[in-house]
Scaffold this motif. Sequence first.
Motif, PDB file in Angstrom:
ATOM      1  N   ALA A  76       0.809  -1.219   0.000  1.00  0.00           N
ATOM      2  CA  ALA A  76       0.000   0.000   0.000  1.00  0.00           C
ATOM      3  C   ALA A  76       0.847   1.276   0.000  1.00  0.00           C
ATOM      4  O   ALA A  76       0.361   2.351  -0.360  1.00  0.00           O
ATOM      5  CB  ALA A  76      -0.943  -0.005   1.204  1.00  0.00           C
ATOM      6  N   PHE A  78       2.088   3.102   2.479  1.00  0.00           N
ATOM      7  CA  PHE A  78       1.745   4.131   3.472  1.00  0.00           C
ATOM      8  C   PHE A  78       3.017   4.564   4.229  1.00  0.00           C
ATOM      9  O   PHE A  78       3.835   3.716   4.586  1.00  0.00           O
ATOM     10  CB  PHE A  78       0.707   3.572   4.457  1.00  0.00           C
ATOM     11  N   GLU A 102       3.515 -12.751   2.851  1.00  0.00           N
ATOM     12  CA  GLU A 102       4.061 -12.765   1.477  1.00  0.00           C
ATOM     13  C   GLU A 102       3.304 -13.697   0.516  1.00  0.00           C
ATOM     14  O   GLU A 102       3.870 -14.657  -0.020  1.00  0.00           O
ATOM     15  CB  GLU A 102       5.560 -13.123   1.503  1.00  0.00           C
ATOM     16  N   GLU A 187      -4.041  -6.847   6.359  1.00  0.00           N
ATOM     17  CA  GLU A 187      -3.682  -6.719   7.779  1.00  0.00           C
ATOM     18  C   GLU A 187      -4.792  -7.049   8.769  1.00  0.00           C
ATOM     19  O   GLU A 187      -4.518  -7.582   9.847  1.00  0.00           O
ATOM     20  CB  GLU A 187      -3.090  -5.337   8.067  1.00  0.00           C
TER      21      GLU A 187
HETATM   22  C1  LIG Z   1      -5.541  -8.959  -0.304  1.00  0.00           C
HETATM   23  C2  LIG Z   1      -4.347  -8.348   0.353  1.00  0.00           C
HETATM   24  C3  LIG Z   1      -3.211  -9.128   0.617  1.00  0.00           C
HETATM   25  C4  LIG Z   1      -2.109  -8.568   1.237  1.00  0.00           C
HETATM   26  N1  LIG Z   1      -1.002  -9.367   1.465  1.00  0.00           N
HETATM   27  C5  LIG Z   1       0.088  -8.834   2.095  1.00  0.00           C
HETATM   28  C6  LIG Z   1       1.228  -9.651   2.376  1.00  0.00           C
HETATM   29  O1  LIG Z   1       1.267 -10.839   2.051  1.00  0.00           O
HETATM   30  N2  LIG Z   1       2.278  -9.065   3.008  1.00  0.00           N
HETATM   31  C7  LIG Z   1       2.262  -7.731   3.392  1.00  0.00           C
HETATM   32  O2  LIG Z   1       3.223  -7.252   3.991  1.00  0.00           O
HETATM   33  N3  LIG Z   1       1.193  -6.941   3.132  1.00  0.00           N
HETATM   34  C8  LIG Z   1       0.123  -7.461   2.505  1.00  0.00           C
HETATM   35  N4  LIG Z   1      -0.981  -6.664   2.266  1.00  0.00           N
HETATM   36  C9  LIG Z   1      -0.940  -5.267   2.750  1.00  0.00           C
HETATM   37  C10 LIG Z   1      -1.309  -5.213   4.237  1.00  0.00           C
HETATM   38  O3  LIG Z   1      -2.722  -5.124   4.366  1.00  0.00           O
HETATM   39  C11 LIG Z   1      -0.699  -3.988   4.932  1.00  0.00           C
HETATM   40  O4  LIG Z   1      -0.964  -2.836   4.181  1.00  0.00           O
HETATM   41  C12 LIG Z   1       0.815  -4.110   5.131  1.00  0.00           C
HETATM   42  O5  LIG Z   1       1.172  -5.296   5.792  1.00  0.00           O
HETATM   43  C13 LIG Z   1       1.284  -2.934   5.961  1.00  0.00           C
HETATM   44  O6  LIG Z   1       2.677  -2.911   6.064  1.00  0.00           O
HETATM   45  P1  LIG Z   1       3.547  -1.758   5.411  1.00  0.00           P
HETATM   46  O7  LIG Z   1       2.906  -0.449   5.787  1.00  0.00           O
HETATM   47  O8  LIG Z   1       4.894  -1.939   6.007  1.00  0.00           O
HETATM   48  O9  LIG Z   1       3.529  -1.992   3.934  1.00  0.00           O
HETATM   49  C14 LIG Z   1      -2.106  -7.192   1.620  1.00  0.00           C
HETATM   50  C15 LIG Z   1      -3.232  -6.413   1.334  1.00  0.00           C
HETATM   51  C16 LIG Z   1      -4.325  -6.983   0.706  1.00  0.00           C
HETATM   52  C17 LIG Z   1      -5.527  -6.111   0.411  1.00  0.00           C
END
Ligand SMILES: Cc1cc2nc3c(=O)[nH]c(=O)nc-3n(C[C@H](O)[C@H](O)[C@H](O)COP(=O)(O)O)c2cc1C
Length: 430
Positions: A76, A78, A102, A187
């Motif tokens: 995302a 953020f 992952e 999340e």
């Molecule tokens: C369907 C879906 C699957 C996701 N899979 C992962 C994932 O496998 N690993 C991950 O770190 N974030 C994943 N995300 C994003 C998380 O919801 C979250 O934004 C993220 O873990 C936040 O960490 P960051 O701010 O360090 O990126 C996914 C989001 C969605 C909508």
Amino acid sequence: MEVGTMVEINSETVADKVYESGFEGIFTPLFRVRDSSLGAYLQAGGYTAIERALGMSPEDVIEEVKKSGLRGRGGAGFPTGVKWGFIPKDAEKKYLVCNADEGEPGTFKDKYIISLVPHLLLEGMMIGGYAIGSRDLIVYIRGEYWLEASVLKRAIDEAIPYVKQKFNFDVNIRVMQGAGSYIVGEETGLLNSLEGKRGHPRPRPPYPAQKGFMELPTCVNNVETLAAVPFIIKHGADAFRKFGTEKSTGTKLVGISGNVKRPGIYEVPMGVPLKKIIELAGGTDCGGKIKAVIPGGTSTPPLVADELEQATLDYESLASFRTFLGTAACIVICECNDIWKVAENIAKFYAEESCGQCTTCREGTRFIEYLFHKIVEGTYSWSDVDSLEEISTYMQGSAICAHIDACAMPSQKIISTFRRELKGGKRNHD
Ligand SMILES: Cc1cc2nc3c(=O)[nH]c(=O)nc-3n(C[C@H](O)[C@H](O)[C@H](O)COP(=O)(O)O)c2cc1C
């Protein structure tokens, strides 16, 4: 081999897909050590960032991370420091959760961080925990990464007594293993799964920073995000900003796969041309023309040939082509592959992995898969092609979480771009 057997990791075999891009980033020098032990990490200057952080106030640590411009590497994007700042200071109990699920197809960078430098991740988690005022840290790791989970557990056993004895820093780190679902990478689905419930994403608000794990304030961060933090604290935000572009700072681990000669992990500064990354991976493996490149995992709309000429690997450039950096998992698709089969395969994944809570997602992803299947089989009608374009447009944003967009957005791009290649597939205005 019996499941559950502890395995001595041979880091040479684990690392055989990690390549040097000819650039000294923040991960490459540590990956090169090829030894995941505490001793090797200390020799490489490890655990000096946590020492530095403990000499700062938690607010100053958050400020430094904000200044670095680090954005979440889980998809995302953020801003990390801003997210840490959302955790209420006065809450008695709160959690930091590392998302190591992952699951995004094409993505395999976190696996290498965990297996090659587990202590880098642990140090980043400790700094994050200190910054938000939490000593309860959890790693949620996908079930298939049982080997990586055992590396991590061993590293935790070494790290906790070390930081306690050296810095009098008491911290608790747990590893929770998932059971192989994609949606728990989201999340709030992850938080439900951690609580032993079905991994269904939760409606927001409330956000995890207010009500997360066990209804307590929780910060969820990706592995690569947390592993970038020790560099920022040790060398300062400006050193991190020296890599990358004004708005997309730092370096990025790119996992490249598909029609390339050397699929694997490469660390590059943000802002490099996408074409350069394909060159690093040895170019196409079939010698053919590139038809499309998925820039950030299968949930990101693909770039087509003329866009590829201009796109660079950063948030802004990819947004200008109405796609995303995502996890920077580049998948190269050449003309020798059938783009419709690729699209059907991707849609099938999202249909199977939909948690089924929202009707639009449960039914819509399946319908998209069905329509792509008809195109692959050659049994489609023009109303099917129109439906595919319409449904993939209107589905977007119509469910609790972004799983629906992960299917709809790439499908919409593929059908709107390539429909004219279908026999008689032109719209009236084409
Ligand atoms: C369907 C879906 C699957 C996701 N899979 C992962 C994932 O496998 N690993 C991950 O770190 N974030 C994943 N995300 C994003 C998380 O919801 C979250 O934004 C993220 O873990 C936040 O960490 P960051 O701010 O360090 O990126 C996914 C989001 C969605 C909508």
